[in-house]
Design a protein around this motif. Structure first.
Motif, PDB file in Angstrom:
ATOM      1  N   LYS A  58      19.340  65.417  66.035  1.00 28.74           N
ATOM      2  CA  LYS A  58      20.301  64.255  65.938  1.00 28.74           C
ATOM      3  C   LYS A  58      19.701  62.973  65.720  1.00 28.74           C
ATOM      4  O   LYS A  58      19.066  62.663  66.523  1.00 28.74           O
ATOM      5  CB  LYS A  58      21.322  64.401  66.948  1.00 28.74           C
ATOM      6  CG  LYS A  58      22.600  63.135  66.818  1.00 28.74           C
ATOM      7  CD  LYS A  58      23.344  63.092  67.920  1.00 28.74           C
ATOM      8  CE  LYS A  58      24.366  62.137  67.431  1.00 28.74           C
ATOM      9  NZ  LYS A  58      25.534  61.875  68.676  1.00 28.74           N
ATOM     10  N   VAL A  59      19.559  62.626  64.280  1.00 24.18           N
ATOM     11  CA  VAL A  59      18.740  61.440  64.034  1.00 24.18           C
ATOM     12  C   VAL A  59      19.703  60.143  64.205  1.00 24.18           C
ATOM     13  O   VAL A  59      20.927  60.224  63.706  1.00 24.18           O
ATOM     14  CB  VAL A  59      18.600  61.646  62.386  1.00 24.18           C
ATOM     15  CG1 VAL A  59      17.566  60.362  62.203  1.00 24.18           C
ATOM     16  CG2 VAL A  59      17.512  62.994  62.287  1.00 24.18           C
ATOM     17  N   ILE A  60      19.217  59.334  64.997  1.00 27.24           N
ATOM     18  CA  ILE A  60      19.921  58.058  65.189  1.00 27.24           C
ATOM     19  C   ILE A  60      19.063  56.881  65.007  1.00 27.24           C
ATOM     20  O   ILE A  60      17.939  56.697  64.921  1.00 27.24           O
ATOM     21  CB  ILE A  60      20.055  57.976  66.798  1.00 27.24           C
ATOM     22  CG1 ILE A  60      20.804  59.228  67.306  1.00 27.24           C
ATOM     23  CG2 ILE A  60      20.812  56.675  66.982  1.00 27.24           C
ATOM     24  CD1 ILE A  60      20.826  59.082  68.915  1.00 27.24           C
ATOM     25  N   ALA A  61      19.755  55.930  63.978  1.00 30.21           N
ATOM     26  CA  ALA A  61      19.179  54.749  63.661  1.00 30.21           C
ATOM     27  C   ALA A  61      19.914  53.491  64.369  1.00 30.21           C
ATOM     28  O   ALA A  61      21.098  53.568  64.421  1.00 30.21           O
ATOM     29  CB  ALA A  61      19.485  54.700  62.046  1.00 30.21           C
ATOM     30  N   HIS A  62      18.909  52.690  64.899  1.00 32.23           N
ATOM     31  CA  HIS A  62      19.557  51.288  65.362  1.00 32.23           C
ATOM     32  C   HIS A  62      19.080  50.305  64.446  1.00 32.23           C
ATOM     33  O   HIS A  62      18.147  50.192  63.892  1.00 32.23           O
ATOM     34  CB  HIS A  62      18.813  51.146  66.662  1.00 32.23           C
ATOM     35  CG  HIS A  62      19.462  52.002  67.993  1.00 32.23           C
ATOM     36  ND1 HIS A  62      19.128  51.747  69.161  1.00 32.23           N
ATOM     37  CD2 HIS A  62      20.404  53.028  67.823  1.00 32.23           C
ATOM     38  CE1 HIS A  62      19.666  52.498  70.055  1.00 32.23           C
ATOM     39  NE2 HIS A  62      20.453  53.261  69.368  1.00 32.23           N
ATOM     40  N   LEU A 106      21.188  55.469  54.547  1.00 30.41           N
ATOM     41  CA  LEU A 106      20.730  55.731  55.737  1.00 30.41           C
ATOM     42  C   LEU A 106      21.806  56.721  56.333  1.00 30.41           C
ATOM     43  O   LEU A 106      21.276  57.665  57.546  1.00 30.41           O
ATOM     44  CB  LEU A 106      20.654  54.331  56.598  1.00 30.41           C
ATOM     45  CG  LEU A 106      19.905  54.436  57.886  1.00 30.41           C
ATOM     46  CD1 LEU A 106      18.169  54.849  57.643  1.00 30.41           C
ATOM     47  CD2 LEU A 106      19.538  52.852  58.558  1.00 30.41           C
ATOM     48  N   SER A 107      22.916  56.575  56.412  1.00 33.64           N
ATOM     49  CA  SER A 107      23.917  57.335  56.787  1.00 33.64           C
ATOM     50  C   SER A 107      23.938  58.847  56.533  1.00 33.64           C
ATOM     51  O   SER A 107      24.552  59.747  57.171  1.00 33.64           O
ATOM     52  CB  SER A 107      25.551  56.823  56.554  1.00 33.64           C
ATOM     53  OG  SER A 107      25.649  55.522  57.076  1.00 33.64           O
ATOM     54  N   VAL A 118      24.508  55.724  62.571  1.00 37.43           N
ATOM     55  CA  VAL A 118      24.210  54.232  62.471  1.00 37.43           C
ATOM     56  C   VAL A 118      24.614  53.521  63.489  1.00 37.43           C
ATOM     57  O   VAL A 118      26.010  53.428  63.745  1.00 37.43           O
ATOM     58  CB  VAL A 118      24.021  53.663  61.271  1.00 37.43           C
ATOM     59  CG1 VAL A 118      23.854  52.137  61.053  1.00 37.43           C
ATOM     60  CG2 VAL A 118      23.257  54.455  59.902  1.00 37.43           C
ATOM     61  N   CYS A 119      23.714  52.858  64.272  1.00 39.62           N
ATOM     62  CA  CYS A 119      24.587  52.110  65.360  1.00 39.62           C
ATOM     63  C   CYS A 119      23.787  50.609  65.478  1.00 39.62           C
ATOM     64  O   CYS A 119      22.718  50.379  65.296  1.00 39.62           O
ATOM     65  CB  CYS A 119      24.192  52.665  66.820  1.00 39.62           C
ATOM     66  SG  CYS A 119      24.593  51.633  68.057  1.00 39.62           S
ATOM     67  N   PHE A 147      14.433  52.491  63.874  1.00 35.47           N
ATOM     68  CA  PHE A 147      14.664  51.001  64.302  1.00 35.47           C
ATOM     69  C   PHE A 147      14.506  50.176  62.916  1.00 35.47           C
ATOM     70  O   PHE A 147      13.494  49.922  62.161  1.00 35.47           O
ATOM     71  CB  PHE A 147      13.860  50.736  65.328  1.00 35.47           C
ATOM     72  CG  PHE A 147      14.220  49.483  66.013  1.00 35.47           C
ATOM     73  CD1 PHE A 147      15.291  49.311  66.758  1.00 35.47           C
ATOM     74  CD2 PHE A 147      13.258  48.107  65.718  1.00 35.47           C
ATOM     75  CE1 PHE A 147      15.514  48.059  67.391  1.00 35.47           C
ATOM     76  CE2 PHE A 147      13.901  47.084  66.361  1.00 35.47           C
ATOM     77  CZ  PHE A 147      14.678  46.734  66.977  1.00 35.47           C
ATOM     78  N   TRP A 148      15.706  49.516  62.529  1.00 32.29           N
ATOM     79  CA  TRP A 148      15.519  48.647  61.537  1.00 32.29           C
ATOM     80  C   TRP A 148      15.969  47.048  61.928  1.00 32.29           C
ATOM     81  O   TRP A 148      16.902  46.913  62.536  1.00 32.29           O
ATOM     82  CB  TRP A 148      16.731  49.031  60.635  1.00 32.29           C
ATOM     83  CG  TRP A 148      16.926  48.345  59.233  1.00 32.29           C
ATOM     84  CD1 TRP A 148      16.586  47.036  58.983  1.00 32.29           C
ATOM     85  CD2 TRP A 148      17.052  48.878  57.951  1.00 32.29           C
ATOM     86  NE1 TRP A 148      16.578  46.712  57.673  1.00 32.29           N
ATOM     87  CE2 TRP A 148      16.918  47.817  56.832  1.00 32.29           C
ATOM     88  CE3 TRP A 148      17.180  50.268  57.535  1.00 32.29           C
ATOM     89  CZ2 TRP A 148      17.042  48.070  55.389  1.00 32.29           C
ATOM     90  CZ3 TRP A 148      17.349  50.473  56.064  1.00 32.29           C
ATOM     91  CH2 TRP A 148      17.333  49.403  55.043  1.00 32.29           C
ATOM     92  N   PHE A 149      15.246  46.366  61.556  1.00 31.94           N
ATOM     93  CA  PHE A 149      15.195  44.831  61.904  1.00 31.94           C
ATOM     94  C   PHE A 149      14.454  44.175  60.945  1.00 31.94           C
ATOM     95  O   PHE A 149      13.703  44.440  59.725  1.00 31.94           O
ATOM     96  CB  PHE A 149      14.798  44.690  63.417  1.00 31.94           C
ATOM     97  CG  PHE A 149      13.101  44.479  63.427  1.00 31.94           C
ATOM     98  CD1 PHE A 149      12.554  43.224  63.947  1.00 31.94           C
ATOM     99  CD2 PHE A 149      12.480  45.452  63.308  1.00 31.94           C
ATOM    100  CE1 PHE A 149      11.357  43.089  64.193  1.00 31.94           C
ATOM    101  CE2 PHE A 149      10.908  45.220  63.410  1.00 31.94           C
ATOM    102  CZ  PHE A 149      10.239  44.249  63.887  1.00 31.94           C
ATOM    103  N   ARG A 150      14.426  42.645  61.017  1.00 29.12           N
ATOM    104  CA  ARG A 150      13.606  41.969  60.139  1.00 29.12           C
ATOM    105  C   ARG A 150      12.441  41.020  60.975  1.00 29.12           C
ATOM    106  O   ARG A 150      11.238  41.526  60.863  1.00 29.12           O
ATOM    107  CB  ARG A 150      14.475  40.826  59.459  1.00 29.12           C
ATOM    108  CG  ARG A 150      15.240  41.560  58.068  1.00 29.12           C
ATOM    109  CD  ARG A 150      15.983  40.502  57.363  1.00 29.12           C
ATOM    110  NE  ARG A 150      16.834  41.331  56.284  1.00 29.12           N
ATOM    111  CZ  ARG A 150      16.192  41.286  55.119  1.00 29.12           C
ATOM    112  NH1 ARG A 150      15.172  40.795  54.680  1.00 29.12           N
ATOM    113  NH2 ARG A 150      16.940  42.120  54.010  1.00 29.12           N
ATOM    114  N   LEU A 151      12.738  39.912  61.308  1.00 31.63           N
ATOM    115  CA  LEU A 151      11.840  39.246  61.971  1.00 31.63           C
ATOM    116  C   LEU A 151      12.644  38.784  63.615  1.00 31.63           C
ATOM    117  O   LEU A 151      11.600  37.924  64.075  1.00 31.63           O
ATOM    118  CB  LEU A 151      11.724  37.867  61.353  1.00 31.63           C
ATOM    119  CG  LEU A 151      10.964  37.933  59.992  1.00 31.63           C
ATOM    120  CD1 LEU A 151      11.394  36.814  59.087  1.00 31.63           C
ATOM    121  CD2 LEU A 151       9.766  38.396  59.928  1.00 31.63           C
ATOM    122  N   ASN A 152      13.132  39.213  64.000  1.00 37.22           N
ATOM    123  CA  ASN A 152      14.156  38.894  65.404  1.00 37.22           C
ATOM    124  C   ASN A 152      13.289  39.340  66.681  1.00 37.22           C
ATOM    125  O   ASN A 152      13.864  39.248  67.584  1.00 37.22           O
ATOM    126  CB  ASN A 152      15.466  39.177  65.331  1.00 37.22           C
ATOM    127  CG  ASN A 152      15.957  40.408  65.007  1.00 37.22           C
ATOM    128  OD1 ASN A 152      15.419  40.913  63.773  1.00 37.22           O
ATOM    129  ND2 ASN A 152      16.802  41.189  65.664  1.00 37.22           N
TER     130      ASN A 152
END
Length: 314
Positions: free
Chosen positions: A3-7, A22-23, A28-29, A49-54
């Motif tokens: 079960k693939v989970i993306a944050h 992605l879905s 997706v959470c 894990f998806w983010f930018r600069l935070n």
């Protein structure tokens, strides 16, 4: 992965097309992360894990991570420990070295000129003046860009776009880069010292790494022959901010405009912000140069597609 989970962190909602991609392979959470412990927890509970600069992705937060993909729609990766990612077999999907695609993403170059214009026309103090119900134009005599000499430190993708814009403004363009562009129509300076002694404006557009850490320092700034303006849309770590303040106080730097700070987003003790509170010749924006509707949409879709190709290979 069963079960693939993306944050998704620090993003209210992904662009629809990126979210659809992605879905198609994961749930997706959207997560709110306010501490290192929360970041560790998130990385333990997701595959993507998806983010930018935070966030700062260090080896410490990766030690017990389940995460196998970090997606980051930016070019500079100094906030991610790439060596640690390799150690823990985590793939980083980013915009780094995506030169062809990035030719169509011009937000940072536009902001670079926005900062320069605001600096050279004293817009910061003029805005405050009118908002206090005053109207004395004599306080805000600025300068024109026409015929000014601009020095571009780093004639890469962004540097070339900035040079194009400068050309339209009728400026004389000089540059210094570790690569000698023989076909360039602009004036090449063999050293940073040579560049900084010839120009009225320095635009910093280099990649940040160990070789460029604090490349703008008191030794270089002491070479300035006439006061100049400096604009930085690279990374905070390319300049020694203490030295910038010293040369601002000496009058050798007329003004400094930056979209980046050393150590961001931890800025509570930043001396340059304190200086900017008390002086009108420093303008700071919170790393927003690439943050436009168009660039967000383009880059998120690109990163999602790049990740999907990589994921399908495994």
């Amino acid at each position: 992965m069963d079960k693939v989970i993306a944050h998704i962190s620090g993003i209210k909602k992904l662009t629809n097309q990126a979210l659809d991609i992605l879905s198609s392979i994961s749930s997706v959470c959207y997560v709110k992360i306010n501490s290192e412990s929360e970041l560790k927890k998130s990385l333990k509970n997701c595959d993507i894990f998806w983010f930018r600069l935070n966030h700062k992705i260090t080896e410490e937060v990766l030690k017990n991570a389940r995460c196998k993909y970090i997606l980051c729609a930016v070019t500079g990766l100094d906030h991610i420990d790439i060596i640690a990612c390799k150690k823990y077999n985590i793939k980083v999907i980013s915009l780094k070295n995506e030169k062809e695609f990035l030719k169509e993403v011009r937000a940072t170059a536009e902001h670079n000129f926005g900062l320069l214009l605001a600096l050279i026309r004293k817009s910061k103090s003029a805005f405050k003046h009118v908002e206090s119900y005053q109207w004395n134009r004599n306080l805000f005599q600025g300068e024109e860009l026409y015929k000014k000499k601009i020095g571009i430190l780093g004639l890469g993708r962004l540097g070339k776009i900035i040079a194009e814009y400068a050309n339209v403004f009728g400026m004389e363009v000089y540059y210094h880069d570790k690569i000698d562009f023989e076909e360039s129509i602009y004036t090449n300076c063999e050293s940073l010292e040579d560049l900084i002694t010839q120009v009225d404006i320095l635009s910093i557009n280099i990649t940040y790494d160990d070789t460029t850490h604090f490349i703008i320092n008191k030794r270089i700034l002491s070479k300035i022959k006439k006061s100049l303006y400096i604009v930085n849309t690279s990374r905070g770590g390319v300049v020694n901010e203490d030295d910038i303040i010293t040369f601002l106080n000496k009058g050798k730097i007329k003004g400094y405009a930056t979209d980046v700070l050393y150590g961001e987003p931890d800025i509570e003790e930043n001396k340059l912000i304190k200086y900017a509170e008390e002086n009108e010749n420093v303008i700071i924006t919170p790393h927003i140069s690439g943050y436009t509707k168009e660039s967000i949409e383009k880059t998120e879709i690109f990163i999602a597609n790049k990740f999907l190709k990589n994921f399908n290979k495994n």
